[in-house]
Design an enzyme around this catalytic site. Structure first.
Site, PDB file in Angstrom:
ATOM      1  N   GLY A   1     -52.365 -29.821  52.744  1.00  0.00           N
ATOM      2  CA  GLY A   1     -51.119 -29.198  52.292  1.00  0.00           C
ATOM      3  C   GLY A   1     -51.353 -27.729  52.006  1.00  0.00           C
ATOM      4  O   GLY A   1     -52.100 -27.385  51.085  1.00  0.00           O
TER       5      GLY A   1
ATOM      6  N   GLY B   1     -49.110 -25.259  51.204  1.00  0.00           N
ATOM      7  CA  GLY B   1     -48.076 -24.530  50.469  1.00  0.00           C
ATOM      8  C   GLY B   1     -48.745 -23.623  49.445  1.00  0.00           C
ATOM      9  O   GLY B   1     -49.965 -23.410  49.490  1.00  0.00           O
TER      10      GLY B   1
ATOM     11  N   GLY C   1     -51.340 -25.742  47.127  1.00  0.00           N
ATOM     12  CA  GLY C   1     -52.467 -26.218  47.935  1.00  0.00           C
ATOM     13  C   GLY C   1     -53.382 -25.068  48.327  1.00  0.00           C
ATOM     14  O   GLY C   1     -54.616 -25.147  48.202  1.00  0.00           O
TER      15      GLY C   1
ATOM     16  N   ARG D   1     -50.030 -28.344  58.359  1.00  0.00           N
ATOM     17  CA  ARG D   1     -49.427 -29.190  59.399  1.00  0.00           C
ATOM     18  C   ARG D   1     -48.969 -28.365  60.602  1.00  0.00           C
ATOM     19  O   ARG D   1     -49.081 -28.795  61.737  1.00  0.00           O
ATOM     20  CB  ARG D   1     -48.235 -29.952  58.788  1.00  0.00           C
ATOM     21  CG  ARG D   1     -47.597 -30.942  59.725  1.00  0.00           C
ATOM     22  CD  ARG D   1     -46.618 -31.829  58.998  1.00  0.00           C
ATOM     23  NE  ARG D   1     -47.262 -32.876  58.231  1.00  0.00           N
ATOM     24  CZ  ARG D   1     -47.794 -33.974  58.761  1.00  0.00           C
ATOM     25  NH1 ARG D   1     -47.791 -34.149  60.058  1.00  0.00           N
ATOM     26  NH2 ARG D   1     -48.338 -34.888  57.996  1.00  0.00           N
ATOM     27  N   ARG D   2     -48.455 -27.151  60.339  1.00  0.00           N
ATOM     28  CA  ARG D   2     -47.963 -26.318  61.448  1.00  0.00           C
ATOM     29  C   ARG D   2     -49.091 -25.465  62.011  1.00  0.00           C
ATOM     30  O   ARG D   2     -49.671 -24.648  61.291  1.00  0.00           O
ATOM     31  CB  ARG D   2     -46.817 -25.425  60.957  1.00  0.00           C
ATOM     32  CG  ARG D   2     -45.529 -26.219  60.706  1.00  0.00           C
ATOM     33  CD  ARG D   2     -44.406 -25.335  60.187  1.00  0.00           C
ATOM     34  NE  ARG D   2     -44.660 -24.897  58.818  1.00  0.00           N
ATOM     35  CZ  ARG D   2     -44.645 -23.631  58.421  1.00  0.00           C
ATOM     36  NH1 ARG D   2     -44.398 -22.658  59.270  1.00  0.00           N
ATOM     37  NH2 ARG D   2     -44.881 -23.314  57.164  1.00  0.00           N
TER      38      ARG D   2
ATOM     39  N   LYS E   1     -46.818 -33.443  41.316  1.00  0.00           N
ATOM     40  CA  LYS E   1     -46.188 -33.746  40.026  1.00  0.00           C
ATOM     41  C   LYS E   1     -44.826 -34.355  40.304  1.00  0.00           C
ATOM     42  O   LYS E   1     -43.822 -33.653  40.349  1.00  0.00           O
ATOM     43  CB  LYS E   1     -46.082 -32.467  39.198  1.00  0.00           C
ATOM     44  CG  LYS E   1     -47.472 -31.914  38.823  1.00  0.00           C
ATOM     45  CD  LYS E   1     -47.410 -30.611  38.075  1.00  0.00           C
ATOM     46  CE  LYS E   1     -48.803 -30.172  37.628  1.00  0.00           C
ATOM     47  NZ  LYS E   1     -48.790 -28.871  36.943  1.00  0.00           N
TER      48      LYS E   1
ATOM     49  N   ALA F   1     -48.838 -21.312  40.593  1.00  0.00           N
ATOM     50  CA  ALA F   1     -49.759 -20.963  41.675  1.00  0.00           C
ATOM     51  C   ALA F   1     -50.034 -19.467  41.773  1.00  0.00           C
ATOM     52  O   ALA F   1     -51.185 -19.041  41.870  1.00  0.00           O
ATOM     53  CB  ALA F   1     -49.216 -21.499  43.001  1.00  0.00           C
TER      54      ALA F   1
ATOM     55  N   LYS G   1     -41.968 -32.861  33.199  1.00  0.00           N
ATOM     56  CA  LYS G   1     -41.726 -31.462  32.817  1.00  0.00           C
ATOM     57  C   LYS G   1     -40.888 -30.738  33.874  1.00  0.00           C
ATOM     58  O   LYS G   1     -40.148 -29.806  33.552  1.00  0.00           O
ATOM     59  CB  LYS G   1     -43.032 -30.724  32.542  1.00  0.00           C
ATOM     60  CG  LYS G   1     -43.984 -30.654  33.717  1.00  0.00           C
ATOM     61  CD  LYS G   1     -43.925 -29.364  34.477  1.00  0.00           C
ATOM     62  CE  LYS G   1     -44.553 -29.526  35.832  1.00  0.00           C
ATOM     63  NZ  LYS G   1     -44.818 -28.272  36.521  1.00  0.00           N
TER      64      LYS G   1
ATOM     65  N   ASP H   1     -48.104 -27.452  30.155  1.00  0.00           N
ATOM     66  CA  ASP H   1     -47.402 -27.396  31.438  1.00  0.00           C
ATOM     67  C   ASP H   1     -45.893 -27.224  31.221  1.00  0.00           C
ATOM     68  O   ASP H   1     -45.214 -26.478  31.928  1.00  0.00           O
ATOM     69  CB  ASP H   1     -47.690 -28.698  32.199  1.00  0.00           C
ATOM     70  CG  ASP H   1     -47.418 -28.583  33.682  1.00  0.00           C
ATOM     71  OD1 ASP H   1     -47.051 -27.486  34.147  1.00  0.00           O
ATOM     72  OD2 ASP H   1     -47.574 -29.597  34.386  1.00  0.00           O
TER      73      ASP H   1
ATOM     74  N   THR I   1     -43.646 -24.101  32.687  1.00  0.00           N
ATOM     75  CA  THR I   1     -42.638 -24.391  33.710  1.00  0.00           C
ATOM     76  C   THR I   1     -41.224 -24.113  33.218  1.00  0.00           C
ATOM     77  O   THR I   1     -40.355 -23.730  33.998  1.00  0.00           O
ATOM     78  CB  THR I   1     -42.761 -25.866  34.151  1.00  0.00           C
ATOM     79  OG1 THR I   1     -44.129 -26.120  34.472  1.00  0.00           O
ATOM     80  CG2 THR I   1     -41.943 -26.148  35.383  1.00  0.00           C
TER      81      THR I   1
END
Length: 332
Positions: A9, A11, A14, A33-34, A107, A141, A192, A245, A249
């Site tokens: 992954g 993104g 990841g 994946r792409r 999550k 991230a 959350k 967290d 968030t």
């Protein structure tokens, strides 16, 4: 620690965690994946699509081939959207090295089954509880990719595996703690996102810090009630995977769920908001299975219920807020 790790992954989270592992001394293969994304990362040393401007370390390679990414991996990190985990795992399971540790960065709670991500991993792969771990905490991230100091929790039933994972991602800017409470850490991470949607909705409606603090506190109370009903340790929710967290968030403009909620609070429909964003706001899909899980265990979760009504039942945010504020007064 020089483990061989595969991150499935590519993104923003990841890719960021792949960078953390490489900075901690691991050899990392990032699966995108792409093919065009894998090629762009390999050629530029940057994931310009999800983390523009962040240079990725040389110990990190990218590939569109899952078999190549997983070849010889001791640690397999799963970083795909929660609702696509099962379909992806069905494809990846035959390629998983026999004794690899499986680490979930996701999550969410699965729609339909109300299973936590570690439960989906065990069910599809047949891996024992000692091989499956989850990472959760105040981990936006972009900030971690920029090497701003942060801490996290690695939860696993097997303390030795938890310690090995801790060593594999310990860097001067990223500090992992271990915890044996997998249920609590995963639930804290999933719920959350739902509370962050509520905070975003309130923000979009023009409300300020008192409202947000009230939502965070009552959101923590309902997360803890649900967690304890499912066998989690209450103390987990006071820690990084719970309160830590939740605060990050619910407060940060970098949070996808909070930002998504803000647009709903300004009066946009779910479809209109979805059309404006490429990133996954996990809480939008997870709020329904979280509510199902709570109802199955007889747990009262008014904020989660309110988010479901706004997101999926078309009830205006103002009407839901009025209902919450007019609930029966009772002791905290």
């Amino acid at each position: 620690m020089s483990a061989r790790a595969a991150v499935l992954g590519a993104g923003s989270w990841g890719t960021t965690f792949a960078k953390v592992l490489a900075d901690a001394g691991c050899t990392v293969s990032l699966h995108a994946r792409r093919p065009e994304l894998a090629t762009a990362i390999a050629e530029s040393g940057e994931n310009a699509e999800y983390l523009p401007g962040v240079a990725l370390p040389g110990a990190l390679t990218a590939t569109p081939d899952a078999a190549e990414a997983l070849d010889g991996a001791e640690v397999v990190v799963l970083a795909v959207p929660s609702q696509s985990l099962r379909a992806n795992l069905l494809e990846w399971t035959p390629l998983l090295p026999a004794d690899a540790t499986l680490l979930s960065l996701m999550k969410g709670v699965e729609l339909g089954t109300t299973k936590r991500m570690s439960e989906v991993i065990r069910e599809v792969t047949g891996a024992g509880a000692d091989r499956v771990a989850a990472l959760s905490g105040p981990n936006l991230a972009r900030e971690i990719a920029e090497e701003q100091p942060a801490a996290t929790v690695i939860a696993c039933a097997d303390p030795d595996r938890a310690a090995a994972l801790q060593a594999a991602c310990l860097t001067p800017y990223f500090r992992p703690y271990t915890n044996s409470d997998l249920v609590g850490c995963e639930l804290g991470g999933a719920v959350k996102n739902v509370i962050a949607l509520a905070c975003g909705i309130a923000e979009g409606m023009g409300f300020g810090d008192n409202t947000r603090a009230s939502l965070i506190t009552r959101g923590l109370a309902e997360t803890t009630r649900l967690g304890v009903a499912l066998g989690a340790e209450p103390a987990t929710f006071a820690g990084l995977a719970g309160l830590g967290d939740l605060v990050a968030t619910c407060s940060s403009p970098l949070s996808r769920n909070r930002t998504f909620g803000e647009k709903l609070g300004r009066g946009l429909s779910l479809e209109e908001v979805q059309a404006t964003t490429r990133q996954t706001a996990e809480g939008v899909k997870s709020c329904r299975p979280v509510l199902d899980l709570a109802r199955a265990h007889g747990v009262d979760v008014p904020l989660t219920e309110a988010v479901v009504r706004v997101c999926h039942e078309g009830v205006p945010a103002g009407a839901v807020l009025k209902e919450i504020m007019s609930r029966e007064a009772k002791p905290e």
